[in-house]
Design a protein around this motif. Structure first.
Motif, PDB file in Angstrom:
ATOM      1  N   THR A 133     -16.823   2.840 -62.568  1.00 50.94           N
ATOM      2  CA  THR A 133     -16.243   2.200 -63.751  1.00 50.94           C
ATOM      3  C   THR A 133     -16.751   0.778 -63.912  1.00 50.94           C
ATOM      4  O   THR A 133     -17.127   0.353 -65.010  1.00 50.94           O
ATOM      5  N   LEU A 134     -16.761   0.012 -62.822  1.00 54.47           N
ATOM      6  CA  LEU A 134     -17.190  -1.380 -62.888  1.00 54.47           C
ATOM      7  C   LEU A 134     -18.700  -1.536 -62.796  1.00 54.47           C
ATOM      8  O   LEU A 134     -19.295  -2.365 -63.487  1.00 54.47           O
ATOM      9  N   TRP A 171     -10.240  -4.831 -69.176  1.00 53.31           N
ATOM     10  CA  TRP A 171      -9.700  -3.479 -69.304  1.00 53.31           C
ATOM     11  C   TRP A 171     -10.419  -2.505 -68.386  1.00 53.31           C
ATOM     12  O   TRP A 171      -9.792  -1.608 -67.803  1.00 53.31           O
ATOM     13  N   CYS A 172     -11.722  -2.670 -68.234  1.00 53.92           N
ATOM     14  CA  CYS A 172     -12.442  -1.806 -67.289  1.00 53.92           C
ATOM     15  C   CYS A 172     -12.009  -2.110 -65.855  1.00 53.92           C
ATOM     16  O   CYS A 172     -11.906  -1.201 -65.026  1.00 53.92           O
ATOM     17  N   LEU A 232     -19.076  -0.109 -67.247  1.00 50.12           N
ATOM     18  CA  LEU A 232     -18.925  -1.392 -67.938  1.00 50.12           C
ATOM     19  C   LEU A 232     -20.258  -1.953 -68.428  1.00 50.12           C
ATOM     20  O   LEU A 232     -20.373  -2.321 -69.608  1.00 50.12           O
TER      21      LEU A 232
END
Length: 203
Positions: free
Chosen positions: A149-150, A98-99, A154
């Motif tokens: 984000t990653l 999802w991430c 995360l």
């Protein structure tokens, strides 16, 4: 001569803009497919998921991977999963998926903004408009968001819910630099748009 040069450059911008549009729509189709796959995987049994964490003495050298039926895999980077993480492989895998989907959405946003820049050039005949400056700024912001984000969000999520014991290298210097440069160009374009407006009002 200047008019011919301007028309040639505008035509080239139109060609590049069409190529960007093709890339955007192909990327959007791939992202939609991956979204459907992720939703489908969410209802599959936990036994179909596995996680491997190659732990070395140095956390920076630790590398972790996730697998779904040995056919789809994710690279989690330098994250050291805890016993809880290795025992809840489906949660680890789906959180990463999802991430990854969120990062893909930000990349699509970057492509959308680049596409908007070339469309504005074709419509207005100049790259120095308020809409173009916002699009350039948005491109840089999306690049930064996709990277963070990653690389950052995360791993922090894994640690927050107790699925990992730590992580290293929470950012990509190249991606952060690229995003920051594009954001700065957004301010340059904004200044250029102000000068363009002032010049038009003078004329």
């Amino acid at each position: 001569m200047n008019g011919v040069s301007k028309n040639v450059l505008r035509t080239r911008c139109g060609t590049v803009g069409k190529a960007v549009s093709v890339v955007f729509w192909c990327s959007a189709a791939i992202a939609l497919y991956m979204l459907c796959v992720t939703v489908w995987m969410s209802i599959q049994p936990a036994g179909d998921f596995s996680v491997q964490s190659l732990r070395l003495e140095n956390l920076a050298d630790t590398v972790s991977y996730g697998f779904f039926r040995r056919s789809i895999y994710l690279h989690f980077g330098h994250v050291a999963f805890s016993e809880a993480g290795l025992a809840n492989t489906k949660a680890v895998f789906l959180l990463g998926s999802w991430c990854g989907g969120a990062a893909a959405a930000f990349r699509l946003g970057a492509l959308w903004n680049v596409r908007a820049v070339f469309r504005e050039i074709q419509r207005e005949g100049t790259p120095f408009t308020p809409r173009t400056s916002r699009a350039v700024f948005g491109t840089g912001a999306c690049i930064l968001a996709a990277s963070l984000t990653l690389r950052t969000v995360l791993p922090i999520l894994y640690s927050a819910v107790g699925l990992s014991t730590g992580f290293s290298n929470p950012y990509s210097l190249d991606e952060l630099l690229a995003g920051s440069v594009v954001v700065c160009l957004g301010f340059v374009f904004r200044y250029g748009a102000a000068l363009q407006t002032e010049s038009d009002e003078t004329l």
